[in-house]
Design a protein around this motif. Structure first.
Motif, PDB file in Angstrom:
ATOM      1  N   LEU A   1     -20.158 -41.768  -3.441  1.00 33.78           N
ATOM      2  CA  LEU A   1     -19.122 -42.795  -3.585  1.00 33.78           C
ATOM      3  C   LEU A   1     -18.870 -43.109  -5.060  1.00 33.78           C
ATOM      4  N   ILE A   2     -19.940 -43.171  -5.846  1.00 29.15           N
ATOM      5  CA  ILE A   2     -19.788 -43.436  -7.279  1.00 29.15           C
ATOM      6  C   ILE A   2     -19.038 -42.299  -7.967  1.00 29.15           C
ATOM      7  N   ASP A   3     -19.345 -41.061  -7.577  1.00 25.68           N
ATOM      8  CA  ASP A   3     -18.628 -39.917  -8.149  1.00 25.68           C
ATOM      9  C   ASP A   3     -17.133 -39.989  -7.823  1.00 25.68           C
ATOM     10  N   CYS A   4     -16.815 -40.374  -6.598  1.00 25.59           N
ATOM     11  CA  CYS A   4     -15.402 -40.497  -6.225  1.00 25.59           C
ATOM     12  C   CYS A   4     -14.724 -41.618  -7.010  1.00 25.59           C
ATOM     13  N   MET A   5     -15.439 -42.696  -7.249  1.00 26.51           N
ATOM     14  CA  MET A   5     -14.854 -43.779  -8.040  1.00 26.51           C
ATOM     15  C   MET A   5     -14.570 -43.316  -9.465  1.00 26.51           C
ATOM     16  N   ASP A   6     -15.454 -42.506 -10.028  1.00 26.64           N
ATOM     17  CA  ASP A   6     -15.203 -41.945 -11.370  1.00 26.64           C
ATOM     18  C   ASP A   6     -13.975 -41.034 -11.354  1.00 26.64           C
ATOM     19  N   ASP A   7     -13.858 -40.203 -10.312  1.00 20.05           N
ATOM     20  CA  ASP A   7     -12.692 -39.319 -10.217  1.00 20.05           C
ATOM     21  C   ASP A   7     -11.399 -40.130 -10.067  1.00 20.05           C
ATOM     22  N   LEU A   8     -11.448 -41.199  -9.287  1.00 22.81           N
ATOM     23  CA  LEU A   8     -10.260 -42.034  -9.120  1.00 22.81           C
ATOM     24  C   LEU A   8      -9.885 -42.721 -10.432  1.00 22.81           C
ATOM     25  N   SER A   9     -10.899 -43.129 -11.202  1.00 16.94           N
ATOM     26  CA  SER A   9     -10.628 -43.737 -12.504  1.00 16.94           C
ATOM     27  C   SER A   9      -9.947 -42.747 -13.443  1.00 16.94           C
TER      28      SER A   9
ATOM     29  N   GLU B   1      -8.016 -40.248 -12.490  1.00 24.84           N
ATOM     30  CA  GLU B   1      -6.641 -40.108 -12.014  1.00 24.84           C
ATOM     31  C   GLU B   1      -5.787 -41.283 -12.467  1.00 24.84           C
ATOM     32  N   GLN B   2      -6.340 -42.480 -12.445  1.00 20.75           N
ATOM     33  CA  GLN B   2      -5.586 -43.646 -12.902  1.00 20.75           C
ATOM     34  C   GLN B   2      -5.288 -43.547 -14.395  1.00 20.75           C
ATOM     35  N   GLN B   3      -6.213 -42.999 -15.160  1.00 19.22           N
ATOM     36  CA  GLN B   3      -5.962 -42.817 -16.591  1.00 19.22           C
ATOM     37  C   GLN B   3      -4.800 -41.854 -16.828  1.00 19.22           C
TER      38      GLN B   3
ATOM     39  N   GLU C   1       6.162 -36.215 -13.900  1.00 19.92           N
ATOM     40  CA  GLU C   1       5.237 -37.195 -13.332  1.00 19.92           C
ATOM     41  C   GLU C   1       4.068 -36.475 -12.670  1.00 19.92           C
ATOM     42  N   PRO C   2       2.831 -36.881 -12.931  1.00 17.08           N
ATOM     43  CA  PRO C   2       1.678 -36.215 -12.298  1.00 17.08           C
ATOM     44  C   PRO C   2       1.688 -36.408 -10.782  1.00 17.08           C
ATOM     45  N   SER C   3       1.149 -35.421 -10.084  1.00 14.53           N
ATOM     46  CA  SER C   3       1.100 -35.480  -8.628  1.00 14.53           C
ATOM     47  C   SER C   3       0.100 -36.537  -8.159  1.00 14.53           C
ATOM     48  N   ARG C   4       0.445 -37.189  -7.080  1.00 16.09           N
ATOM     49  CA  ARG C   4      -0.425 -38.221  -6.516  1.00 16.09           C
ATOM     50  C   ARG C   4      -1.297 -37.692  -5.381  1.00 16.09           C
ATOM     51  N   LEU C   5      -1.258 -36.381  -5.150  1.00 11.38           N
ATOM     52  CA  LEU C   5      -2.029 -35.819  -4.045  1.00 11.38           C
ATOM     53  C   LEU C   5      -3.528 -35.986  -4.269  1.00 11.38           C
TER      54      LEU C   5
ATOM     55  N   ILE D   1      -8.755 -38.542  -2.959  1.00 10.08           N
ATOM     56  CA  ILE D   1      -9.948 -39.260  -3.434  1.00 10.08           C
ATOM     57  C   ILE D   1     -10.038 -40.624  -2.756  1.00 10.08           C
ATOM     58  N   THR D   2      -8.913 -41.310  -2.636  1.00 13.37           N
ATOM     59  CA  THR D   2      -8.912 -42.614  -1.962  1.00 13.37           C
ATOM     60  C   THR D   2      -9.321 -42.472  -0.498  1.00 13.37           C
ATOM     61  N   ASN D   3      -8.832 -41.423   0.139  1.00  9.04           N
ATOM     62  CA  ASN D   3      -9.210 -41.163   1.528  1.00  9.04           C
ATOM     63  C   ASN D   3     -10.705 -40.893   1.641  1.00  9.04           C
ATOM     64  N   GLN D   4     -11.239 -40.157   0.687  1.00  6.07           N
ATOM     65  CA  GLN D   4     -12.668 -39.849   0.710  1.00  6.07           C
ATOM     66  C   GLN D   4     -13.507 -41.099   0.458  1.00  6.07           C
ATOM     67  N   ILE D   5     -13.046 -41.963  -0.423  1.00  6.86           N
ATOM     68  CA  ILE D   5     -13.757 -43.223  -0.690  1.00  6.86           C
ATOM     69  C   ILE D   5     -13.805 -44.069   0.584  1.00  6.86           C
ATOM     70  N   ALA D   6     -12.681 -44.143   1.293  1.00  6.67           N
ATOM     71  CA  ALA D   6     -12.659 -44.906   2.543  1.00  6.67           C
ATOM     72  C   ALA D   6     -13.623 -44.309   3.567  1.00  6.67           C
ATOM     73  N   ASN D   7     -13.723 -42.974   3.598  1.00  5.17           N
ATOM     74  CA  ASN D   7     -14.641 -42.327   4.528  1.00  5.17           C
ATOM     75  C   ASN D   7     -16.095 -42.666   4.185  1.00  5.17           C
TER      76      ASN D   7
END
Length: 338
Positions: free
Chosen positions: A233-241, A243-245, A298-302, A307-313
């Motif tokens: 979960l922490i790794d996914c949060m880093d990946d999401l961060s 993507e937000q950057q 614009e960067p892809s949001r896929l 990653i968000t789906n994986q975090i929810a899982n």
């Protein structure tokens, strides 16, 4: 009264195809589930895949057989051998009069980390030849906690349409009203056994089923599973961060470009006013050769959606395991007090 015009077989088949029922249930035979569990556990923690065979009947997808794929490596020759192996297996099953219609595939996962771009690409490749297919996901690590971690997934129709256009911009997602929860659809699984197998299983049961105990359900040690789940979960949060950057960088560049465009337009309008006063023709207010008017992609949001789906899982898994652990702890506390 006018006579009804007879319809051809193709017209009837086309109408039935248009009125096809949506997929409601994936019906799997018990023997197929045992084969999947055996294959995934033998190679755990390595990830394995296999082919699902069966029939598509109305709103039910029946899975009656399966066979494993050989372990592949990053080599074109080995991948070609794997494809030949698949065709040879299906030919042999057809010769012995066994269902050999492909209805999807199964794969193992580790701690529920299966929502990747590779899974979507595999779905799209299957969709080219099979209109309705599913992927059976089995998680041996989750099953060790006393739960049959088996789920059937398919891609939503709206997501597949958007994926074919390869346009995952914010405007397009708002137009299609698509969010991260709309990528995958989980189909309910129904386990089915023949009458002979059910009768045989009944004979195997002892006369006093009360003495049967599933001690795995009473294990109090869930720390390793929870620890690994939190790490993922922490790794996914880093990946999401990260993507937000990317999006923050894109919006900063976009605002900077808009400011440059406004400054250039103001300067051009002032020049045109001076040229008009001098009796000269005004210059155009758009210059395609100017870098300020070059659109920024614009960067892809896929990736962020996955990653968000994986975090929810991961959150759902941690919540489920933690809830079961509290129930066991309260049970043990009551037993000790008594």
């Amino acid at each position: 009264m006018a006579n009804a015009v007879p319809r051809s077989f193709l017209q009837v088949a086309a109408k039935e195809e248009e009125a096809a029922l949506p997929l409601r249930v994936v019906q799997i035979e018990g023997l197929v589930i045992l084969k999947i569990i055996k294959h995934c556990k033998e190679f755990s923690p390595a990830l394995v895949t296999g082919q699902l065979l069966g029939l598509d009947v109305g709103s039910v997808l029946e899975v009656t057989n399966c066979f494993p794929f050989p372990v592949r490596e990053e080599d074109e020759e080995i991948e070609a051998e794997g494809a030949n192996y698949q065709l040879e297996m299906m030919r042999c099953l057809r010769e012995v009069n066994v269902d050999n219609n492909t209805v999807g595939w199964y794969q193992s996962t580790l701690f529920g980390s299966f929502q990747t771009v590779e899974l979507i690409e595999t779905f799209m490749n299957y969709q080219e030849n099979i209109k309705r297919c599913v992927c059976i996901i089995y998680d041996p690590s989750r099953s060790n906690q006393g739960v049959l971690a088996l789920k059937a997934l398919k891609l939503s129709d709206s997501f597949m349409e958007l994926y074919r256009s390869n346009n995952f911009t914010g405007e397009k997602l708002r137009e299609k009203n698509l969010s991260w929860v709309d990528i995958f659809e989980e189909i309910p699984i129904k386990v089915s056994n023949s009458a002979l197998i059910s009768a045989f299983m009944t004979e195997l049961e002892p006369d006093t089923p009360v003495t049967q105990c599933d001690y795995e359900r009473l294990q109090l040690s869930t720390n390793p599973y929870l620890e690994r789940s939190v790490e993922f979960l922490i790794d996914c949060m880093d990946d999401l961060s990260m993507e937000q950057q990317k999006f923050q960088f894109y919006y900063r560049n976009l605002s900077r470009q808009q400011a440059q465009q406004q400054a250039w337009l103001q300067k051009r309008r002032a020049d045109n006013m001076a040229r008009k006063a001098a009796g000269e023709e005004p210059l155009p207010e758009e210059d395609p050769s100017n870098p300020a008017f070059k659109p920024i992609p614009e960067p892809s949001r896929l990736d962020s959606f996955l990653i968000t789906n994986q975090i929810a899982n991961y959150c759902n898994q941690i919540n489920g395991v933690a809830g079961q652990s509290f129930s066991r702890l309260y049970l043990m506390k009551a037993l000790q007090e008594n």
